[in-house]
Write a protein that holds these residues in place. Structure first.
Motif, PDB file in Angstrom:
ATOM      1  N   LEU A  64       7.761  58.949   4.917  1.00 50.82           N
ATOM      2  CA  LEU A  64       7.762  60.626   4.077  1.00 50.82           C
ATOM      3  C   LEU A  64       7.674  61.475   4.494  1.00 50.82           C
ATOM      4  O   LEU A  64       7.222  61.354   5.629  1.00 50.82           O
ATOM      5  CB  LEU A  64       6.792  60.499   3.087  1.00 50.82           C
ATOM      6  N   GLU A  65       8.117  62.289   3.708  1.00 52.09           N
ATOM      7  CA  GLU A  65       8.208  63.997   4.148  1.00 52.09           C
ATOM      8  C   GLU A  65       7.348  64.476   2.874  1.00 52.09           C
ATOM      9  O   GLU A  65       7.792  64.254   1.769  1.00 52.09           O
ATOM     10  CB  GLU A  65       9.437  64.984   4.651  1.00 52.09           C
ATOM     11  N   ARG A  66       6.433  65.163   3.446  1.00 53.84           N
ATOM     12  CA  ARG A  66       4.981  66.303   2.929  1.00 53.84           C
ATOM     13  C   ARG A  66       5.198  67.876   2.675  1.00 53.84           C
ATOM     14  O   ARG A  66       5.400  67.015   4.378  1.00 53.84           O
ATOM     15  CB  ARG A  66       4.235  65.213   2.449  1.00 53.84           C
ATOM     16  N   VAL A  67       4.564  68.262   1.868  1.00 55.95           N
ATOM     17  CA  VAL A  67       4.221  69.443   2.226  1.00 55.95           C
ATOM     18  C   VAL A  67       2.704  69.186   3.146  1.00 55.95           C
ATOM     19  O   VAL A  67       2.179  68.832   2.798  1.00 55.95           O
ATOM     20  CB  VAL A  67       4.177  70.356   1.546  1.00 55.95           C
ATOM     21  N   PRO A  68       2.602  70.122   4.406  1.00 57.02           N
ATOM     22  CA  PRO A  68       1.425  69.465   5.094  1.00 57.02           C
ATOM     23  C   PRO A  68       0.262  70.300   4.969  1.00 57.02           C
ATOM     24  O   PRO A  68       0.884  71.746   4.569  1.00 57.02           O
ATOM     25  CB  PRO A  68       2.250  70.222   6.707  1.00 57.02           C
ATOM     26  N   VAL A  69      -1.388  70.131   4.694  1.00 53.73           N
ATOM     27  CA  VAL A  69      -1.808  71.042   4.547  1.00 53.73           C
ATOM     28  C   VAL A  69      -2.844  71.908   6.582  1.00 53.73           C
ATOM     29  O   VAL A  69      -2.003  70.911   6.659  1.00 53.73           O
ATOM     30  CB  VAL A  69      -3.160  70.552   4.363  1.00 53.73           C
ATOM     31  N   GLY A  70      -2.120  73.315   6.372  1.00 50.59           N
ATOM     32  CA  GLY A  70      -2.837  73.445   7.625  1.00 50.59           C
ATOM     33  C   GLY A  70      -1.440  72.915   8.565  1.00 50.59           C
ATOM     34  O   GLY A  70      -0.612  73.486   8.598  1.00 50.59           O
ATOM     35  N   SER A  71      -1.825  72.407   9.795  1.00 51.56           N
ATOM     36  CA  SER A  71      -1.028  72.478  10.928  1.00 51.56           C
ATOM     37  C   SER A  71      -1.370  70.526  11.169  1.00 51.56           C
ATOM     38  O   SER A  71      -0.637  70.653  11.673  1.00 51.56           O
ATOM     39  CB  SER A  71      -1.916  72.515  12.317  1.00 51.56           C
ATOM     40  N   GLU A  72      -0.922  70.084  10.156  1.00 51.16           N
ATOM     41  CA  GLU A  72      -0.560  68.498  10.023  1.00 51.16           C
ATOM     42  C   GLU A  72       0.671  67.992  10.582  1.00 51.16           C
ATOM     43  O   GLU A  72       1.853  69.413  10.051  1.00 51.16           O
ATOM     44  CB  GLU A  72      -0.761  67.756   8.623  1.00 51.16           C
ATOM     45  N   ARG A  73       1.479  66.796  10.340  1.00 42.34           N
ATOM     46  CA  ARG A  73       2.940  67.000  10.340  1.00 42.34           C
ATOM     47  C   ARG A  73       3.408  66.731   9.525  1.00 42.34           C
ATOM     48  O   ARG A  73       2.278  66.156   8.642  1.00 42.34           O
ATOM     49  CB  ARG A  73       2.788  65.714  11.544  1.00 42.34           C
ATOM     50  N   LYS A  74       4.577  66.950   9.175  1.00 43.00           N
ATOM     51  CA  LYS A  74       5.628  67.083   7.973  1.00 43.00           C
ATOM     52  C   LYS A  74       5.548  65.222   7.770  1.00 43.00           C
ATOM     53  O   LYS A  74       5.944  65.128   6.775  1.00 43.00           O
ATOM     54  CB  LYS A  74       6.569  67.981   7.935  1.00 43.00           C
TER      55      LYS A  74
END
Length: 139
Positions: A64-74
């Motif tokens: 899955l491709e998600r909207v990251p929070v901060g510096s998380e992986r997409k």
């Protein structure tokens, strides 16, 4: 008529067993508090499915491709017992930003993740305490 024998309850061996049960209960309470805090930190967001792979044991691995929070992986991986979304489909996911690798489908997310383990740990402590109070103290 049953009576409680204080001499048995005050013996050193009984206190060691009783005090051995107390840390188990504190451990279970600590885990329950940590689970509640992790649940309150949860983020629910939309994710687009890029790829679905059915594994040999029947599990479906969704990339899955998600909207990251901060510096998380997409990109994240969601493993389920069945295919919940087809490629290019969108679904709501839920995850803890501190443990971003633990991804759940938002509608199927368990409220308290390790509740069975916490009940088991508390049960060990209560069993030790009840053994002293009931088994040794009542004559």
């Amino acid at each position: 008529m049953t009576t409680i024998s204080l001499s048995v309850l005050l013996s050193p061996s009984s206190w060691w067993i009783f005090l051995g049960g107390v840390p188990w209960i504190f451990c279970a309470v600590g885990l329950a508090v940590a689970d509640c805090c992790a649940y309150r930190r949860r983020v629910t967001t939309s994710a687009r499915c890029i790829h679905v792979e059915i594994e040999a044991d029947g599990m479906a691995r969704h990339t899955l491709e998600r909207v990251p929070v901060g510096s998380e992986r997409k990109l994240v991986t969601l493993r389920t017992k069945r295919e919940v979304v087809h490629p290019q489909g969108v679904l709501k996911i839920s995850y803890d930003p501190k443990n971003a690798h633990e991804v759940f489908v938002a509608s199927e997310h368990p409220r308290i993740y390790r509740l069975r383990g916490e009940i088991f740990i508390a049960g060990i402590g209560f069993a030790q305490i009840l053994y002293v109070v009931i088994g040794r103290g009542i004559s």
